[in-house]
Scaffold this active site. Structure first.
Site, PDB file in Angstrom:
ATOM      1  N   ARG A   1      -6.113  -9.072  -7.085  1.00 38.50           N
ATOM      2  CA  ARG A   1      -6.763  -9.807  -7.390  1.00 38.50           C
ATOM      3  C   ARG A   1      -8.516  -9.777  -8.052  1.00 38.50           C
ATOM      4  NH1 ARG A   1      -9.298  -8.976  -2.975  1.00 38.50           N
ATOM      5  NH2 ARG A   1      -8.218  -8.241  -1.083  1.00 38.50           N
TER       6      ARG A   1
ATOM      7  N   LYS B   1       0.857  -1.379   0.019  1.00 38.58           N
ATOM      8  CA  LYS B   1      -0.415   0.310  -0.435  1.00 38.58           C
ATOM      9  C   LYS B   1       0.907   1.177   0.551  1.00 38.58           C
ATOM     10  CE  LYS B   1      -3.916  -2.504   2.165  1.00 38.58           C
ATOM     11  NZ  LYS B   1      -3.866  -3.517   0.808  1.00 38.58           N
TER      12      LYS B   1
ATOM     13  N   GLU C   1      -2.737   7.988   7.313  1.00 35.20           N
ATOM     14  CA  GLU C   1      -3.680   8.478   6.496  1.00 35.20           C
ATOM     15  C   GLU C   1      -4.866   9.197   6.546  1.00 35.20           C
ATOM     16  OE1 GLU C   1      -5.297   6.625   2.923  1.00 35.20           O
ATOM     17  OE2 GLU C   1      -6.822   6.318   4.251  1.00 35.20           O
TER      18      GLU C   1
END
Lengths: 492, 167
Positions: free
Chosen positions: A293, A118, A201
């Site tokens: 995925r 990430k 974040e």
């Protein structure tokens, strides 16, 4: 072009069944890898061949790359579909398969490294000017990281760089709680993902989770299959997903899907993938992460587009060009997925365990059931507690909600506590019907989503039913022949 | 015949007896009423208690009855009197019980150690979620029931604090 003649699935539960269903339809033999605790699961029945794997814990068996490669060689499988979770976003696994000449049905290892991590994915987006919420990655000392995180300001979300499925995530509302949250997140990240790198974040309150399904082949063709809204979450994990997203007007939908296609193209991505965004109440959207995925919630996209994503993944992995262009992607109606979990919504959604004494799934044309369990199986804490997914498809959202309520009514799981009744209460809740949803929906409406109070009469009927069902309790009282009744409870 | 039945963490007494050749139940503090349970197909049953009647879905295993009714699903515990006596005897000290099965990640305290309210005493892992259990009050640790790395079941005692001394 690569030949795919036999596909091995190192996965379990509903997703293994889902992949096998497409393989069976395509006449490609499927091999299932399983740990002995899963020996009775439906996926074993559906596969043409099975290979047992072992490990110190059941999870470690499904993560054992070398055992899985041996299973491929032993069965002659020339491709692997990793499913979701376990090794699905493990670049090392994809690389090992490549070395062995086995096709990994997914992107290139380098792409997984870049987009699956990430922090790396955020750096990529920042460098390429894709929209990103303020964030800071860990570097230098803990102290430096905490200081820079404080600069962004609370509320903050602490996440694991290698994380997924909501694990290792913590919201920090008070600057004073930051250090403790970072330590806990690092500890969890190390334990569950083998990498303790975390990042902070800005947490956008009342934002929506919107994600775009993308498909890319080996020749630079990239298309999107529309978006999904997955704002109904508990523990940062989705429980209800739908497509299309009710919050998007056509203009915003075009912008957000175009951004997803651009990110996919720029990343050199191939295969099916998902770009996740957060949509702030002011209509601005920010890149959250990419899932390299298949997603758990992919069926809602399949229902509205009529496409089979697993089949498309296999075609792409074989080296075929995408069989359709963007203009050929048509969506119809509205689909909702309901995730049935072995968990107790009345006890902070803690996972529940036990034996599935009664396990009835809904049936009929109106509902698609993705299920990995059967009556009699034991639900343990060894794996993620998801049991099944119910996917409904209606002409519009109102009809889909109606079908969802019916599907849940027809679902009966006894022996293990599930969230079925809770999901039903969400579907019946006015704010959900009016699409007034955001990622804080569940905590915000916690009180209103509580189960209906029992009346004294209802309570007494339950107690009476339990008493009368207990033969041990009732027999001595009612079934004793007269002469022996005298002995009462002392009887042997 | 009397038995304790637990529903939603509350204990209730249910008494069964014969009256005019009919099954009568006295449930909690209600008056004795005729009660009939009719077991149908596919786990459907009908429970009648006095003037009230409801369709329920039910299965029983061991001392647990699992019932779906009134928009909810319930687990009722039919408590065995021996077990009940054991439970009653075990009270008095403050014990942290495991909210679910899992594994001990870390024990933060030792037997005999003084702890303050809110102090982390044990970290457990269940289903990939770490939970730090903190002391409910100031006190002294009298027992650590599981060492690091050990697994436990739901409701297992984890840490016990010494009984509060009378002040």
């Amino acid at each position: 072009m690569k030949n795919i003649t036999k596909v091995l699935i190192p996965n379990r539960g509903e997703i293994a069944c889902r992949i096998l269903r497409t393989l069976n339809r395509m006449d490609i033999p499927g091999v299932i890898v399983y740990h002995p605790v899963d020996a009775d699961s439906p996926a074993i029945e559906m596969a043409l061949e099975k290979v047992e794997v072992n490990g110190t814990t059941p999870v470690s068996a499904y993560l054992d790359v070398e055992q899985i490669i041996r299973a491929c060689k032993q069965t002659g499988a020339d491709a692997v579909h990793p499913g979701v979770g376990f090794l699905a976003e493990n670049a090392g696994f994809a690389r090992r398969l490549e070395q062995e000449g086995i096709v990994f049905i997914g992107p290139l290892p380098e792409t997984i490294e870049m987009m699956g991590d990430k922090v790396a994915a955020r750096t990529f987006c920042l460098e390429n000017n894709f929209p990103l919420a303020p964030s800071v990655a860990e570097s230098g000392t803990n102290k430096d990281f905490i200081a820079s995180a404080k600069k962004i300001g609370v509320p903050l979300l602490i996440k694991a760089a290698a994380g997924g499925g909501g694990k290792g995530m913590h919201i920090v509302q008070e600057p004073g709680d930051l250090e403790q949250a970072v330590l806990l997140a690092k500890d969890e990240a190390q334990r569950f993902f083998g990498n303790d790198l975390v990042y902070a974040e800005r947490f956008l309150e009342k934002s929506r989770h919107i994600e775009v399904q993308v498909l890319a082949d080996h020749y630079g063709n990239v298309i999107h299959l529309g978006e999904r809204e997955c704002s109904i979450q508990r523990r940062f994990q989705k429980i209800i997903e739908e497509s299309p997203a009710p919050a998007l007007d056509p203009k915003l939908r075009r912008r957000i899907c175009a951004a997803a296609v651009e990110i996919t193209r720029k990343a050199g991505y191939r295969n099916a993938g998902t770009i996740e965004f957060i949509l702030a109440p002011d209509g601005e959207f920010y890149f959250l992460e990419m899932n390299t995925r298949l997603q758990v919630e992919h069926p809602v996209t399949e229902m509205v587009t009529g496409l089979d994503l697993v089949e498309l993944q296999i075609c792409i992995a074989r080296g075929e060009t995408l069989p359709l262009i963007q203009e050929q992607v048509q969506t119809k109606g509205h689909a909702i997925e309901l995730r049935l979990y072995a968990e107790d919504p009345e006890n902070d959604f803690l996972p529940s365990t036990g034996q599935l004494l009664v396990y009835q799934m809904p049936s009929g044309d109106a509902v698609r059931v993705e299920n990995g369990f059967a009556k009699g199986m034991t639900v343990s804490t060894a794996f993620d507690p998801m049991l099944a997914k119910l996917i409904v498809h209606g002409n519009d959202r109102t009809k889909a909600i109606e079908l969802g309520i019916k599907a849940l009514e027809d679902t009966l799981v006894l022996g293990v506590t599930t969230n079925a009744d809770y999901l039903s209460r969400i579907l019946c809740f006015p704010a959900f019907a009016e699409s007034r949803i955001h990622t804080g929906f569940i905590p915000m409406h916690a009180q209103a989503l509580k189960p209906p109070q029992l009346s004294i009469e209802e309570r007494n009927m339950l107690l009476a039913a339990a008493a009368l069902s207990s033969r041990e309790f009732i027999d001595p009282a009612f079934k004793v022949p007269e002469p022996y009744a005298f002995f009462g409870d002392w009887r042997n | 015949m009397q038995r304790r039945i637990d529903l939603l963490n509350e204990p209730y007494m249910v008494t069964a007896f014969d009256q005019h050749k009919e099954q009568y139940l006295q449930v909690a503090d209600g008056t004795p009423q005729p009660a009939v349970l009719t077991i149908g197909k596919d786990n459907h049953s009908i429970i009648q208690l006095g003037d009230y009647k409801a369709d329920i879905q039910m299965v029983v295993k061991g001392e647990k009855a699992y019932i779906r009714a009134f928009g909810r699903t319930f687990t009722l515990g039919i408590v065995n009197p021996v077990e009940q006596a054991a439970q009653d005897a075990g009270s008095g000290a403050d014990t942290a019980l495991a909210p679910m099965p899992g594994m001990v990640v870390k024990v933060h305290v030792a037997v005999g150690e003084k702890v303050l309210k809110g102090q982390p005493v044990i970290t457990i892992e269940s289903m990939k979620i770490l939970t730090v259990i903190t002391a409910p009050r100031n006190g002294e640790v009298s027992q650590v029931h599981f060492e690091q790395g050990k697994t436990f079941d739901r409701n297992a005692p984890l840490i016990t604090l010494k009984e509060k001394e009378k002040e």
